[in-house]
Write a protein that holds these residues in place. Structure first.
Motif, PDB file in Angstrom:
ATOM      1  N   GLN A   1       0.797  -1.207   0.095  1.00  0.00           N
ATOM      2  CA  GLN A   1       0.245  -0.060   0.224  1.00  0.00           C
ATOM      3  C   GLN A   1       0.885   1.226   0.081  1.00  0.00           C
ATOM      4  N   TYR A   2       1.970   1.163   0.443  1.00  0.00           N
ATOM      5  CA  TYR A   2       2.975   2.450   0.724  1.00  0.00           C
ATOM      6  C   TYR A   2       4.158   2.011  -0.111  1.00  0.00           C
ATOM      7  N   ASP A   3       4.899   3.412  -0.329  1.00  0.00           N
ATOM      8  CA  ASP A   3       6.203   3.266  -1.085  1.00  0.00           C
ATOM      9  C   ASP A   3       7.301   2.962  -0.037  1.00  0.00           C
ATOM     10  N   VAL A   4       7.097   3.454   1.083  1.00  0.00           N
ATOM     11  CA  VAL A   4       7.978   3.237   2.327  1.00  0.00           C
ATOM     12  C   VAL A   4       7.360   2.750   3.770  1.00  0.00           C
ATOM     13  N   VAL A   5       7.866   1.829   4.208  1.00  0.00           N
ATOM     14  CA  VAL A   5       7.256   1.469   5.651  1.00  0.00           C
ATOM     15  C   VAL A   5       8.440   1.721   6.577  1.00  0.00           C
ATOM     16  N   CYS A   6       8.213   2.664   7.541  1.00  0.00           N
ATOM     17  CA  CYS A   6       9.236   2.738   8.425  1.00  0.00           C
ATOM     18  C   CYS A   6       8.710   2.265   9.744  1.00  0.00           C
ATOM     19  N   PHE A   7       9.948   1.612  10.247  1.00  0.00           N
ATOM     20  CA  PHE A   7       9.558   1.092  11.913  1.00  0.00           C
ATOM     21  C   PHE A   7      10.469   2.135  12.761  1.00  0.00           C
ATOM     22  N   ASP A   8       9.621   3.009  13.693  1.00  0.00           N
ATOM     23  CA  ASP A   8      10.086   3.820  14.359  1.00  0.00           C
ATOM     24  C   ASP A   8      10.426   3.197  15.654  1.00  0.00           C
ATOM     25  N   GLU A   9      11.614   3.542  16.459  1.00  0.00           N
ATOM     26  CA  GLU A   9      11.890   3.212  17.721  1.00  0.00           C
ATOM     27  C   GLU A   9      11.988   1.560  17.472  1.00  0.00           C
ATOM     28  N   VAL A  10      12.732   1.094  16.574  1.00  0.00           N
ATOM     29  CA  VAL A  10      12.871  -0.046  15.902  1.00  0.00           C
ATOM     30  C   VAL A  10      12.971  -1.221  17.057  1.00  0.00           C
ATOM     31  N   SER A  11      13.854  -0.720  18.221  1.00  0.00           N
ATOM     32  CA  SER A  11      14.238  -1.447  19.294  1.00  0.00           C
ATOM     33  C   SER A  11      12.956  -2.430  19.849  1.00  0.00           C
ATOM     34  N   GLY A  12      11.932  -1.426  19.895  1.00  0.00           N
ATOM     35  CA  GLY A  12      10.726  -2.166  20.348  1.00  0.00           C
ATOM     36  C   GLY A  12       9.561  -2.882  19.598  1.00  0.00           C
ATOM     37  N   VAL A  13      10.148  -3.154  18.513  1.00  0.00           N
ATOM     38  CA  VAL A  13       9.343  -3.700  17.429  1.00  0.00           C
ATOM     39  C   VAL A  13       9.417  -5.289  17.470  1.00  0.00           C
ATOM     40  N   SER A  14       8.302  -5.778  17.232  1.00  0.00           N
ATOM     41  CA  SER A  14       8.014  -7.403  17.250  1.00  0.00           C
ATOM     42  C   SER A  14       7.158  -7.960  16.441  1.00  0.00           C
ATOM     43  N   PHE A  15       7.195  -9.168  15.843  1.00  0.00           N
ATOM     44  CA  PHE A  15       6.114  -9.706  15.201  1.00  0.00           C
ATOM     45  C   PHE A  15       5.036 -10.419  15.996  1.00  0.00           C
ATOM     46  N   ASP A  16       3.959 -10.645  15.610  1.00  0.00           N
ATOM     47  CA  ASP A  16       3.106 -11.540  16.146  1.00  0.00           C
ATOM     48  C   ASP A  16       3.182 -12.892  16.378  1.00  0.00           C
ATOM     49  N   SER A  17       4.196 -13.344  15.171  1.00  0.00           N
ATOM     50  CA  SER A  17       4.543 -14.772  14.843  1.00  0.00           C
ATOM     51  C   SER A  17       6.108 -14.838  14.665  1.00  0.00           C
ATOM     52  N   LYS A  18       6.504 -16.005  14.938  1.00  0.00           N
ATOM     53  CA  LYS A  18       7.865 -16.027  15.047  1.00  0.00           C
ATOM     54  C   LYS A  18       8.503 -16.041  13.331  1.00  0.00           C
ATOM     55  N   ASP A  19       7.475 -16.221  12.400  1.00  0.00           N
ATOM     56  CA  ASP A  19       7.753 -16.444  11.251  1.00  0.00           C
ATOM     57  C   ASP A  19       7.679 -15.090  10.667  1.00  0.00           C
ATOM     58  N   GLY A  20       7.208 -13.852  11.405  1.00  0.00           N
ATOM     59  CA  GLY A  20       7.340 -12.570  10.844  1.00  0.00           C
ATOM     60  C   GLY A  20       8.564 -12.170  10.285  1.00  0.00           C
ATOM     61  N   VAL A  21       9.735 -12.268  11.010  1.00  0.00           N
ATOM     62  CA  VAL A  21      11.010 -11.773  10.756  1.00  0.00           C
ATOM     63  C   VAL A  21      11.471 -12.467   9.616  1.00  0.00           C
ATOM     64  N   ASN A  22      11.346 -13.796   9.226  1.00  0.00           N
ATOM     65  CA  ASN A  22      11.791 -14.645   8.188  1.00  0.00           C
ATOM     66  C   ASN A  22      11.061 -14.118   6.966  1.00  0.00           C
ATOM     67  N   ILE A  23       9.617 -13.844   7.220  1.00  0.00           N
ATOM     68  CA  ILE A  23       8.850 -13.351   5.942  1.00  0.00           C
ATOM     69  C   ILE A  23       9.260 -12.041   5.387  1.00  0.00           C
ATOM     70  N   LEU A  24       9.684 -11.000   6.633  1.00  0.00           N
ATOM     71  CA  LEU A  24      10.213  -9.768   6.211  1.00  0.00           C
ATOM     72  C   LEU A  24      11.537 -10.046   5.545  1.00  0.00           C
ATOM     73  N   LYS A  25      12.356 -10.831   5.966  1.00  0.00           N
ATOM     74  CA  LYS A  25      13.633 -10.876   5.525  1.00  0.00           C
ATOM     75  C   LYS A  25      13.518 -11.521   4.029  1.00  0.00           C
TER      76      LYS A  25
END
Length: 825
Positions: A273-297
């Motif tokens: 939906q967006y050209d850029v998705v920015c994670f702010d204060e990234v140290s506090g970001v987590s996914f609702d599933s353990k597969d989230g980081v792998n999908i993002l990767k």
């Protein structure tokens, strides 16, 4: 406001109707609960003029709209009441929507009114489906319908109309490109910086460059970046305040459904939906599933993600910003510059490798009001529209035949730096018909390499040693190659921290000579066998065995984790002190060599059980053996690049023969050598090594190129020949049987390249090089081989040294020349 300057007047002339005074936007910032670009949208509608009277009139309208249509804290019930009494009220707010599955209908949310059950038609939702993935700012006509309240049990509000806060003019980019031609480079840089709210005069050239690097994700699809640094430097400003095409994900959980796709509804997530998705204060970001980081990767690598059997492509870039609790020097002393990342990403070097650029947020000053401009700049939503349309263009044609990256860049490195250069060029030269000067191309290349190198240096600090031991460089035309470094890393290496070193680090620095066993121990240890270890065993209480890498005539090699240094290494355990002592002098010399194509030697020692060992870098790669035997194949250019890498390694270890001969003549002359010349002569003699056993099994292919390893039988150039060792198919038929020289190594490289290019065939009958035999013409096996490459192979594998190349430098230069002639395959 300050008086109009020359740039204001030029911009107003060229871009009439697309400018806004940025100090006007700033005066609304913080007064109303909306981003800056919302205020600028209204200012652009009513105040895009330099006429003072029109400006005052427009400003009054904007102030009235902002007061009447934005909901400040405590005014929620007032706006609801107006809707009831008037039937309709217009507000400017973040509009979100969700599907109410029980009612089979959509419900809208307006956070400032604290309403979450607003009726909205499916047509409106489908026309503006970004409201389903985090929402967007809009002018909303909100109706109050009493009958709805009675029918639904207390939900009387309905969204009647939506007007997104953005200027979607189809000809925006054409206007942008035409206008650019009226500005010099410096004027255009200043206008862009003013357009995002900054006053260029308050920033150094270096600081401006970092600000431009922040803009790259807006003009390049699927661009991934990280910026970490001190608080208050405006890292999230662009993504929150400037563009409606960017979405800021604040600290907290990110769901797979929201980011990628909702399997229940099939709706695409933020990255689509967006050209850029920015994670702010990234140290506090987590996914609702353990597969989230792998999908993002996976998405960061390919721009695709899977939904069941369907693969979905999206071009949203991923940007992560966060804060250091300390300065960059302290962060490096404590570990590495990915330290503030979430734990799932912090030490994941594979994740880091998907990042195209690591921006040095610490190079931007902490912002106070003096850093914000009071001059004219583009209306933010016009600029955002132009940037969004630029994503569909490319300026990579500028690079062709002009910019050459150094051989040490991996495929991912090249993708990263190409994307960054493409973005920087598009920002400053958006017209594809405009020439880009060499100096400007060099600026873009250097900044791109720095941002990528910072990623690789942190990977090296984490433990993946091969990432950091590369020299990332570029060459433009006939200019010499330039290697790019990261300033904070150079300073860190130079800084004397005063902190205590580990024992291993002290050993590494304190002695250029590896420890020497007692002569009696050497004499009585001949024929001994070292202990055999299995995965999970611990050697000497500190090296955990992860796997067995191989076994030679007098040693075993293990992949280990060093619990003291917290690094993964290769440990060679010698069967005896005699076996270790036989190679100690040559390995000690090799420790002085730091080269990306040579295995790095760290230190040697003796276990508590009396067994000698050597610690080297662990190389994650594959042996060249299967390619040299023809079971697997490399393209011709890849095979040539392997040989070039090995020749680079030999240049590093072979002596400078010409200089030695020059000093030798002077040494025996009337005047002799000066003190400095004698030291140079000794150093050249000491460093000159012959590998003696170059073969495919001793070459590893890694993501950064080929590496030469196993220096077990290496000898000093000029040392007497006492043993005939090595591997017969790669031994020159006229090897000097009295003194070791470089010829045997060069012959072996030639044979190896011949096999790589000829599907495993050897240049001599029966794979046995013999004096008096002729080299088999490689076109016997490869009729399509280029004649100049075939001729080079015949010379490199010739039976007599007078017919072969005399130095690695000479052979490399010849091969490099052939390579640049568009190698086939």
């Amino acid at each position: 406001m300050s008086d109009l300057d020359a740039l204001d007047r030029l911009a107003a002339e060229v871009f009439e109707g697309y400018l806004v005074r940025k100090d006007l936007a700033q005066q609304f910032r913080g007064q109303y609960p909306v981003p800056t670009y919302v205020g600028e949208f209204l200012l652009g509608r009513y105040c895009a003029t330099t006429d003072p009277d029109e400006l005052a009139e427009g400003l009054a309208i904007v102030e009235r709209v902002m007061k009447e249509r934005t909901v400040r804290a405590g005014e929620e019930e007032l706006f609801k009441s107006r809707a009831r009494e008037q039937g309709t009220v217009k507000i400017v707010d973040l509009l979100r929507a969700r599907l109410d599955a029980k009612a089979d209908s959509y419900k809208a949310e307006l956070p400032s009114l604290q309403l979450g059950d607003i009726h909205i038609s499916a047509d409106l939702v489908n026309a503006h489906d970004r409201m389903l993935t985090g929402g967007f700012y809009a002018e909303v006509s909100l109706e109050y319908i009493a009958a709805l309240a009675r029918d639904t049990g207390g939900a009387p509000f309905r969204v009647d109309a939506v007007r997104p806060i953005q200027m979607s003019t189809r000809d925006a980019l054409d206007t942008f490109v035409r206008g650019r031609s009226q500005f010099t480079l410096d004027q255009w840089r200043e206008l862009l910086l003013r357009s995002v709210g900054f006053e260029p005069a308050r920033f150094s050239r270096r600081e401006q460059d970092v600000l431009f690097a922040r803009m790259v994700p807006f003009v390049v699809p699927n661009y991934n970046a990280v910026e970490l640094g001190p608080r208050g430097t405006g890292k999230s400003h662009l993504f929150q305040q400037v563009s409606p095409y960017a979405h800021l994900v604040s600290g907290g959980k990110a769901t797979i459904a929201n980011m990628f796709v909702n399997n229940a509804t099939g709706r695409r997530g933020l990255v689509a939906q967006y050209d850029v998705v920015c994670f702010d204060e990234v140290s506090g970001v987590s996914f609702d599933s353990k597969d989230g980081v792998n999908i993002l990767k996976g998405f960061m690598e390919s721009g695709e993600f899977s939904r069941g059997k369907e693969s979905i492509r999206a071009d949203g870039g991923i940007v992560m910003v966060g804060n250091f609790d300390v300065d960059v020097a302290d962060e490096l002393r404590r570990g590495h510059l990915f330290g503030p990342m979430p734990k799932e990403m912090r030490d994941d070097t594979a994740f880091h490798d998907r990042i195209h650029g690591y921006l040095p947020g610490w190079d931007v000053p902490k912002l106070d009001p003096s850093y914000f401009t009071a001059h004219y700049g583009f209306v933010s939503d016009f600029l955002a529209e132009c940037w969004s349309q630029l994503r569909r263009t490319s300026r990579m044609g500028v690079i062709q035949d002009r910019l050459e990256w150094s051989d040490q860049l991996s495929g991912r490195d090249r993708k990263a730096v190409n994307n960054t250069v493409n973005g920087l060029i598009k920002l400053l030269w958006p017209d594809p018909a405009t020439d880009v000067p060499d100096d400007a191309l060099a600026w873009a290349a250097e900044l791109a390499l720095e941002l990528r190198r910072r990623v690789k240096e942190q990977q090296a600090l984490i433990g993946a040693a091969e990432f950091g031991k590369v020299d990332l460089g570029y060459r433009i035309g006939d200019r010499p190659e330039k290697i790019v470094y990261c300033d904070e890393s150079v300073q860190h290496r130079r800084r004397d921290t005063g902190e205590p070193d580990s024992a291993a680090s002290r050993r590494t620095r304190d002695s250029e000579v590896l420890p020497e066993p007692d002569p009696a121990e050497v004499r009585y240890s001949t024929g001994a066998k070292a202990t055999s270890y299995a995965a999970g065993d611990v050697i000497d209480g500190r090296f955990e065995v992860l796997s067995i890498l191989g076994q030679g005539g007098f040693s075993k090699v293990y992949r280990v984790r060093d619990d003291v240094e917290e690094e993964e290494r290769a440990l060679k355990l010698f069967d005896s002190a005699a076996g270790y002592n036989a190679v100690r002098r040559e390995i000690a010399a090799l420790r002085k060599v730091r080269h990306p194509n040579i295995v790095e030697v760290f230190w040697a020692g003796k276990t508590g059980a009396g067994e000698w060992y050597l610690i080297t870098e662990y190389i994650d790669g594959e042996s060249l053996d299967e390619y040299a035997t023809g079971r697997r194949h490399l393209r011709d250019r890849e095979a040539v690049d392997v040989a070039l890498d090995i020749l680079d390694a030999l240049i590093a270890i072979h002596p400078d023969s010409a200089r030695i001969e020059e000093l030798d003549r002077k040494k025996h002359g009337a005047d002799g050598l000066s003190g400095a010349e004698f030291e140079e002569w000794m150093e050249l003699q000491d460093k000159g090594l012959v590998h003696r056993d170059i073969k495919p099994l001793n070459v590893m292919l890694t993501r950064t190129g080929a590496k030469l390893l196993d220096f077990n039988i290496a000898s000093r150039v000029g040392d007497p020949v006492r043993t005939q060792s090595g591997t017969p198919p790669y031994q020159a038929p006229d090897a000097n049987l009295t003194r070791w020289d470089v010829s045997t190594d060069l012959f072996a490289v030639g044979v190896m390249l011949y096999e790589l290019l000829c599907n495993g065939e050897h240049p001599y009958p029966g794979s046995l090089p013999l004096a008096g035999e002729s080299v088999i013409d490689p076109r016997t096996f490869r009729p399509d081989l280029r004649p100049e490459l075939a001729d080079l192979l015949v010379r490199a594998c010739a039976p007599y040294r007078s017919e072969r190349f005399s130095t690695a430098q000479e052979m490399r230069a010849a091969l490099h020349g052939v390579r640049n002639g568009k190698t086939s395959g």
